[in-house]
Design a protein around this motif. Structure first.
Motif, PDB file in Angstrom:
ATOM      1  N   UNK A 167       0.823  -1.209   0.000  1.00 34.81           N
ATOM      2  CA  UNK A 167       0.000   0.000   0.000  1.00 34.81           C
ATOM      3  C   UNK A 167       0.863   1.267   0.000  1.00 34.81           C
ATOM      4  N   UNK A 168       0.219   2.381  -0.343  1.00 35.11           N
ATOM      5  CA  UNK A 168       0.954   3.627  -0.588  1.00 35.11           C
ATOM      6  C   UNK A 168       1.801   4.062   0.617  1.00 35.11           C
ATOM      7  N   UNK A 169       1.231   3.964   1.809  1.00 35.99           N
ATOM      8  CA  UNK A 169       1.983   4.365   2.997  1.00 35.99           C
ATOM      9  C   UNK A 169       3.181   3.445   3.187  1.00 35.99           C
ATOM     10  N   UNK A 170       2.907   2.154   3.027  1.00 34.59           N
ATOM     11  CA  UNK A 170       3.991   1.181   3.204  1.00 34.59           C
ATOM     12  C   UNK A 170       5.047   1.334   2.119  1.00 34.59           C
ATOM     13  N   UNK A 171       4.632   1.842   0.949  1.00 29.00           N
ATOM     14  CA  UNK A 171       5.597   2.003  -0.144  1.00 29.00           C
ATOM     15  C   UNK A 171       6.722   2.945   0.229  1.00 29.00           C
ATOM     16  N   UNK A 172       6.357   4.073   0.832  1.00 29.29           N
ATOM     17  CA  UNK A 172       7.402   5.039   1.206  1.00 29.29           C
ATOM     18  C   UNK A 172       8.370   4.400   2.177  1.00 29.29           C
ATOM     19  N   UNK A 173       7.828   3.650   3.153  1.00 30.52           N
ATOM     20  CA  UNK A 173       8.737   3.035   4.109  1.00 30.52           C
ATOM     21  C   UNK A 173       9.516   1.890   3.453  1.00 30.52           C
ATOM     22  N   UNK A 174       8.928   1.313   2.409  1.00 31.64           N
ATOM     23  CA  UNK A 174       9.642   0.277   1.668  1.00 31.64           C
ATOM     24  C   UNK A 174      10.885   0.872   0.991  1.00 31.64           C
ATOM     25  N   UNK A 175      10.720   2.037   0.382  1.00 33.19           N
ATOM     26  CA  UNK A 175      11.862   2.668  -0.276  1.00 33.19           C
ATOM     27  C   UNK A 175      12.896   3.131   0.751  1.00 33.19           C
ATOM     28  N   UNK A 176      12.418   3.610   1.890  1.00 28.90           N
ATOM     29  CA  UNK A 176      13.348   3.960   2.980  1.00 28.90           C
ATOM     30  C   UNK A 176      14.150   2.740   3.405  1.00 28.90           C
ATOM     31  N   UNK A 177      13.436   1.632   3.465  1.00 29.93           N
ATOM     32  CA  UNK A 177      14.058   0.367   3.842  1.00 29.93           C
ATOM     33  C   UNK A 177      15.162  -0.011   2.842  1.00 29.93           C
ATOM     34  N   UNK A 178      14.871   0.159   1.550  1.00 26.73           N
ATOM     35  CA  UNK A 178      15.881  -0.166   0.534  1.00 26.73           C
ATOM     36  C   UNK A 178      17.117   0.712   0.706  1.00 26.73           C
ATOM     37  N   UNK A 179      16.871   1.992   1.014  1.00 32.91           N
ATOM     38  CA  UNK A 179      18.001   2.921   1.208  1.00 32.91           C
ATOM     39  C   UNK A 179      18.858   2.498   2.385  1.00 32.91           C
ATOM     40  N   UNK A 180      18.186   2.138   3.476  1.00 32.60           N
ATOM     41  CA  UNK A 180      18.919   1.701   4.685  1.00 32.60           C
ATOM     42  C   UNK A 180      19.727   0.450   4.370  1.00 32.60           C
ATOM     43  N   UNK A 181      19.107  -0.438   3.610  1.00 33.95           N
ATOM     44  CA  UNK A 181      19.767  -1.679   3.232  1.00 33.95           C
ATOM     45  C   UNK A 181      21.046  -1.384   2.451  1.00 33.95           C
ATOM     46  N   UNK A 182      20.938  -0.444   1.527  1.00 37.55           N
ATOM     47  CA  UNK A 182      22.099  -0.043   0.745  1.00 37.55           C
ATOM     48  C   UNK A 182      23.173   0.550   1.668  1.00 37.55           C
ATOM     49  N   UNK A 183      22.749   1.444   2.569  1.00 44.31           N
ATOM     50  CA  UNK A 183      23.726   2.109   3.435  1.00 44.31           C
ATOM     51  C   UNK A 183      24.388   1.136   4.403  1.00 44.31           C
ATOM     52  N   UNK A 184      23.580   0.217   4.923  1.00 41.80           N
ATOM     53  CA  UNK A 184      24.082  -0.714   5.937  1.00 41.80           C
ATOM     54  C   UNK A 184      24.862  -1.875   5.335  1.00 41.80           C
ATOM     55  N   UNK A 185      24.303  -2.458   4.285  1.00 41.05           N
ATOM     56  CA  UNK A 185      24.912  -3.676   3.717  1.00 41.05           C
ATOM     57  C   UNK A 185      25.716  -3.411   2.456  1.00 41.05           C
ATOM     58  N   UNK A 186      25.713  -2.168   1.981  1.00 41.94           N
ATOM     59  CA  UNK A 186      26.468  -1.826   0.777  1.00 41.94           C
ATOM     60  C   UNK A 186      25.981  -2.533  -0.470  1.00 41.94           C
ATOM     61  N   UNK A 187      24.680  -2.803  -0.505  1.00 43.94           N
ATOM     62  CA  UNK A 187      24.102  -3.561  -1.610  1.00 43.94           C
ATOM     63  C   UNK A 187      23.723  -2.622  -2.770  1.00 43.94           C
ATOM     64  N   UNK A 188      23.790  -3.133  -3.975  1.00 41.11           N
ATOM     65  CA  UNK A 188      23.365  -2.378  -5.160  1.00 41.11           C
ATOM     66  C   UNK A 188      21.954  -2.838  -5.514  1.00 41.11           C
ATOM     67  N   UNK A 189      21.081  -1.887  -5.799  1.00 41.12           N
ATOM     68  CA  UNK A 189      19.673  -2.237  -6.015  1.00 41.12           C
ATOM     69  C   UNK A 189      19.193  -1.742  -7.376  1.00 41.12           C
ATOM     70  N   UNK A 190      18.702  -2.672  -8.176  1.00 40.50           N
ATOM     71  CA  UNK A 190      18.129  -2.316  -9.470  1.00 40.50           C
ATOM     72  C   UNK A 190      16.668  -2.730  -9.414  1.00 40.50           C
ATOM     73  N   UNK A 191      15.779  -1.759  -9.570  1.00 43.03           N
ATOM     74  CA  UNK A 191      14.372  -2.107  -9.438  1.00 43.03           C
ATOM     75  C   UNK A 191      13.540  -1.535 -10.575  1.00 43.03           C
ATOM     76  N   UNK A 192      12.507  -2.277 -10.916  1.00 48.27           N
ATOM     77  CA  UNK A 192      11.542  -1.783 -11.884  1.00 48.27           C
ATOM     78  C   UNK A 192      10.384  -1.202 -11.101  1.00 48.27           C
ATOM     79  N   UNK A 193       9.917  -0.039 -11.521  1.00 42.89           N
ATOM     80  CA  UNK A 193       8.760   0.508 -10.831  1.00 42.89           C
ATOM     81  C   UNK A 193       7.938   1.355 -11.777  1.00 42.89           C
ATOM     82  N   UNK A 194       6.633   1.409 -11.505  1.00 43.64           N
ATOM     83  CA  UNK A 194       5.780   2.306 -12.283  1.00 43.64           C
ATOM     84  C   UNK A 194       5.460   3.580 -11.506  1.00 43.64           C
TER      85      UNK A 194
END
Ligand SMILES: Nc1ncnc2c1ncn2[C@@H]1O[C@H](COP(=O)(O)OP(=O)(O)OP(=O)(O)O)[C@@H](O)[C@H]1O
Ligand SMILES: [Mg+2]
Length: 260
Positions: A167-194
């Motif tokens: 859902x829309x609210x969870x989406x924003x926190x989902x993207x925040x989560x991806x950012x944290x994941x990148x910062x913490x684990x140094x992961x590269x993220x390629x995503x498709x989105x509309x």
């Protein structure tokens, strides 16, 4: 600059039809890149080519310093396909599903369990370990699938429309989560989105794909009429609120499809 994925003059034909043409792009380590574009624009094809699931017709792909097929075997690449690869009625617990991500791991059973629980809590699904996967909502199943991809601790992950069903609210926190994941684990993220408006706030680079790569760069310069028209056609009207503030949180973009 530390490239993790390079595509050079990449063209893919399927059944004699050109699907993506002359794609040149470099993704650096720890970048978050969104691939956007219309349905049928070739986003999934591009990802599958990076994963060695589709062979290029022309040009080349280098990932983790080698060919896609060799890179995939290292287990350092995670992939969440567009359409759920786990049947919705799969008769296993949530924890079992996450453990599937560790089938090739040499960790002990205890270590695997600990890791699986850790990644379940990462995606906000702690407490659901023993719950039947089939009884979760679509969005919850999506979170569990993401935990399954992450638990193997890949260096690069490809997520094909990961926010579908969230859902829309969870989406924003989902993207925040991806950012944290990148910062913490140094992961590269390629995503498709509309959700290009939302994505523009969170990613380092946008790849606008509609057979050709019409745009590749910072989201700041993506929201221009001529680029969006090339991608989505001229029958879309772009509404940009505070265009001078593209990267800030007040930025908002929406599409309005004109009738007829
Ligand atoms: N295996 C295949 N056989 C035939 N055509 C295919 C195959 N895979 C993809 N295509 C065609 O390639 C084009 C691009 O498909 P692709 O799935 O890459 O688009 P997409 O950008 O991911 O679209 P969507 O936003 O709908 O997921 C489409 O016209 C599709 O019909
Ligand atoms: Mg697709």
């Amino acid at each position: 600059m530390n490239p993790i994925l390079k595509m050079e003059n990449l063209t893919v034909c399927i059944n004699g039809r050109i699907i993506i043409e002359n794609i040149n792009l470099v993704i650096n380590r720890k970048e978050i890149v969104a691939i956007v574009g219309p349905n049928g624009g070739g986003k999934t094809t591009l990802i599958k080519t990076a994963l060695g699931l589709i062979e290029p017709t022309e040009g080349k792909v280098e990932i983790l310093g080698t060919t896609p097929k060799k890179a995939v075997k290292t287990g350092k690449i995670g992939y969440l396909p567009q359409n759920a690869d786990i049947p919705r009625n799969f008769p296993f617990s949530v924890l079992d599903i996450v453990l599937l991500g560790l089938v090739r791991s040499k960790l002990s059973k205890e270590e695997k369990l600990e890791k699986a629980k850790k990644y379940l809590s990462y995606v906000g699904m702690e407490g659901f370990e023993d719950y039947p996967y089939s009884r979760l909502s679509g969005g919850q199943q999506q979170r569990v699938s993401i935990a399954r991809v992450l638990v193997a601790e890949p260096e690069i992950i490809f997520l094909d429309e990961p926010s579908t069903g969230i859902d829309v609210v969870a989406q924003e926190s989902f993207y925040d989560f991806l950012k944290k994941l990148r910062d913490k684990n140094g992961i590269t993220i390629v995503m498709v989105s509309h959700d290009i408006g939302v994505v523009g706030k969170f990613v380092d680079k946008v790849a606008g794909l509609n057979r050709f790569l019409h745009y590749y760069g910072h989201p700041r310069d993506f929201f221009q009429k001529h680029i969006l028209e090339k991608l989505y056609g001229t029958d879309v009207e772009l509404i940009i609120h505070s265009p001078e503030c593209v990267a800030c949180e007040h930025f908002h973009v929406e599409f309005r499809k004109e009738d007829g």
